[in-house]
Structure formats: C-alpha cells, structure tokens
Scaffold this active site. Structure first.
Site, short mmCIF file in Angstrom:
data_model
loop_
_atom_site.label_atom_id
_atom_site.label_comp_id
_atom_site.label_asym_id
_atom_site.label_seq_id
_atom_site.Cartn_x
_atom_site.Cartn_y
_atom_site.Cartn_z
N LYS A 35 0.84 -1.21 0.00
CA LYS A 35 0.00 0.00 0.00
C LYS A 35 0.87 1.26 0.00
O LYS A 35 2.09 1.17 0.23
CB LYS A 35 -0.92 -0.03 1.23
CG LYS A 35 -0.18 -0.02 2.56
CD LYS A 35 -1.09 -0.37 3.73
CE LYS A 35 -0.30 -0.40 5.02
NZ LYS A 35 -1.12 -0.87 6.16
N TYR A 244 15.67 30.76 8.01
CA TYR A 244 14.48 31.47 8.53
C TYR A 244 14.53 31.57 10.04
O TYR A 244 14.87 30.60 10.73
CB TYR A 244 13.20 30.71 8.16
CG TYR A 244 12.78 30.85 6.72
CD1 TYR A 244 12.45 32.11 6.18
CD2 TYR A 244 12.64 29.72 5.91
CE1 TYR A 244 12.03 32.22 4.86
CE2 TYR A 244 12.21 29.83 4.60
CZ TYR A 244 11.91 31.08 4.07
OH TYR A 244 11.49 31.19 2.79
C1 LIG Z 1 -0.31 -1.80 6.81
C2 LIG Z 1 -0.92 -3.08 7.22
C3 LIG Z 1 -0.16 -4.25 7.21
C4 LIG Z 1 1.35 -4.26 7.03
O1 LIG Z 1 1.89 -3.84 8.27
P1 LIG Z 1 3.47 -3.68 8.53
O2 LIG Z 1 3.54 -3.27 9.96
O3 LIG Z 1 3.94 -2.61 7.61
O4 LIG Z 1 4.11 -4.98 8.26
C5 LIG Z 1 -0.82 -5.45 7.43
N1 LIG Z 1 -2.16 -5.47 7.71
C6 LIG Z 1 -2.91 -4.35 7.76
C7 LIG Z 1 -4.37 -4.45 8.06
C8 LIG Z 1 -2.32 -3.12 7.54
O5 LIG Z 1 -3.06 -2.00 7.61
#
Ligand SMILES: *Cc1c(COP(=O)(O)O)cnc(C)c1O
Length: 348
Positions: A35, A244
C-alpha cells in the site's frame, strides 16, 4: 541535477521478503503489503521484484491502488483490499478481480448485492478498534458469511512491535475464538506478528515495513539511499545566522552547504537543528530550519566540498532519521517526496 536522488535496492527488498518467509513454517504463505505506493518506494517496481522473489498474494489499502497493481502484475496474483468494498469501487473490484476484505455487515450486504459470486475476504476486529467486524457483529452473520465461501479471514495486531505487550496474546485469543471452526485460510500477522512467532502466523502473513527495511524487523537489509545535491557553499563569521528565523547562529567561522531538498520533499521540519547528514562516513549537522526546498548543513570539518550529502544511508537508516522527528520509519518512507529521482538497482 538539483533534485535529491533515491536509490532503491530491489534485491534487498526481495532478500527481506525471503528472510521473513524463512521465519515461518513452509506451509505458511508469505504475502506482501504494498500500500501507499509500496511504502513510498514505488509500488510497481517493488511489487514486480516481490513477485519475482515468489510472492503470490498482495495487499493494498484502496481499490485504486489495487487497480494500478493489477495493471503492473497481470492476472495471476491475488490482490486484497484492506478498506473493503466502498461505494464507487464496484467496477474496479469486479473488472480487475480485486478481493475486498469486508469490514462490516454493511459492506458485506453491499458486496453480495453489487457483485454476487465475486470473491471476498473478511476483516475482523480483534481489539484494535480500527477496521473490521466486531465480535458481536461477526457472530450475527458468521454462518451466512461462511456459506458465501470467503477466501481469507484477517485481523490486525495493535501492539505487535512490542513483543511483551499483553495485547498480543489478548488479540490472538480473540482471533482464535472468532475463527474457531471456520474452514477458511486465516491471517493475523504483519511484520511485527511474523516476529512474534509461530502462534501468530496462521496460514498467511502480510508484512509491509519489514520488506522495506524498517523496524520492528531489526535484521532487515536497508533498501533506500537518499543523496541530496549541494547547490552552494558559503563561509560564515562567528555570530552570523542561518535560515528562517535566525534559529542557528555560528559560534565560530563556519562553512555552510545548502542542499536541494526540504519539507516539500518530505524532509520533516521537526528535524531542524536536530538531524545529521553524511558526507560518505562523516556526519554533518543540519543547522537552521528545514525550508520548503532547501536544507543548510554545517560542513566546516570536511576537507572538501561534497557533491551531495546523504540523509538516508547505511549509517542512518529510516528509523534513525525518524528519531529526531519523533516519528517512525513508516512515516519517513511514505513521506519521501515526488520530486526525488528514483533509481532502482537489482530486481532481476
Ligand atoms: C499496513 C498493514 C499491514 C502491514 O503492516 P506492517 O507493519 O507494515 O508490516 C498489514 N495489515 C494491515 C491491516 C495493515 O493495515
């Protein structure tokens, strides 16, 4: 060239997938969570490398991400969508063979009405209270749902990065209770869950961060290098300010390098006056506030002017950089800016 350059090591990502896979029994399938554009590293390149390494099942957050991934990977891999079946997703899910993880009775009803017979999975809430069906909700429709032949039942751990946290055992027992007697493949573990041991592995694991070299997978190989070109250097006298708000004042004669990245590239402003960059192996302090497109760095102690300074490298992993920003490696990775050039090595 005046943009930062990311070098992404696809062989390291594949090696991390193999290493996580090797922590589980051969009967456990290791999938991959890709993702958020493969945690900022490029979902297309990353997922192709993972498919070549042997991953057959992929997880994304949204149907749109799933649609792009289907284009990249072709028809064979299974693509699960964590957000389930949302209004407006039906065509993408149906036409591209995405598998929504249904999170509520409402999504379930919508799915079977909109796409009867189309594969689906189920996400259960075992205690995190974020996504998935609550125990009561699940037990009310469990028998009906199971008759529709779900492909997978998943839940997610809230504290898996803390092995001693009592929440892990609590969620494990809740998940077992909710899935007892279900003849459906089960998945509870992301990266943290893989490291918690065999009790948490069930039929399929779905690591994300560990593939990309982040904690809690301490044994992970680093996968990213970020080099930022030096645009200009200047000599300051003691007492002169930098950046800044004059937040940094030279205490002695100082040489400053101005480099080509800023908070618009995801360099979090919170690391102002905190982080270091590297000229090869030599740390150089970031001085002054991070601005939108520029960072100023003290290079007084170098005997040369480097062409670029590294913000992420072997000596400073994403989790090291997360510390001064009071955040986590996940946020460092997913903040990596769109302006950076992305070069891939390996992956064959
Ligand atoms: C993002 C996510 C994962 C992967 O998690 P990691 O900690 O990056 O390994 C797995 N399951 C769900 C439901 C997630 O939202």
């Amino acid at each position: 060239m005046s943009t930062g350059q990311l070098i992404i090591d696809l062989d390291a990502i594949a090696a991390n997938w193999h290493a996580l896979d090797a922590l589980c029994a051969p009967t456990v399938e290791t999938a991959a969570t890709v993702k958020a554009d493969g945690y900022g590293l490029g979902a297309a390149q990353v997922s192709r490398a993972l498919a070549r390494a042997g991953a057959r099942t992929f997880f994304v957050a949204t149907a749109e991400e799933g649609a792009a991934l289907r284009e990249t990977l072709g028809d064979a891999p299974a693509i699960f969508v964590y957000s389930g079946h949302m209004t407006g997703d039906t065509d993408m899910i149906g036409d591209l063979g995405l598998v929504p993880l249904l999170n509520s009775i409402e999504q379930m009803t919508h799915h079977v009405e909109a796409l009867p017979m189309h594969p689906f999975g189920i996400q259960l809430d075992s205690g995190m209270n974020r996504l998935g069906m609550e125990p009561e909700e699940w037990f009310a429709i469990r028998n009906i749902a199971l008759r529709q032949n779900p492909q997978l039942i998943v839940s997610h751990l809230a504290c898996a990065d803390q092995p001693d946290h009592p929440m892990n055992a609590q969620q494990l027992s809740q998940f077992r209770e909710m899935t007892a007697g279900c003849d459906v493949p089960l998945s509870l573990a992301a990266t943290g869950g893989v490291l918690l041991g065999a009790d948490f592995h069930f039929d399929l694991t779905r690591p994300g961060i560990g593939l990309y070299g982040g904690l809690p997978f301490e044994q992970a190989q680093p996968t990213v290098q970020l080099s930022i070109p030096v645009i200009q250097t200047r000599q300051l006298d003691a007492g002169e300010p930098v950046g800044y708000g004059n937040t940094w004042i030279a205490e002695e004669d100082t040489r400053i390098a101005t480099i080509a990245a800023g908070y618009a590239d995801g360099v979090l402003r919170a690391i102002s006056n905190q982080a270091v960059l590297f000229a090869d192996d030599t740390p150089c302090p970031l001085v002054g506030l991070v601005s939108m497109d520029l960072i100023t760095v003290d290079i007084t102690h170098l005997d040369h002017t480097p062409r670029a300074l590294d913000l992420i490298c072997e000596l400073q992993a994403v989790d090291d950089l997360a510390e001064p920003a009071d955040t986590i490696g996940y946020e460092i990775l997913t903040s990596l800016g769109a302006r950076y050039g992305r070069r891939y090595k390996g992956g064959q």
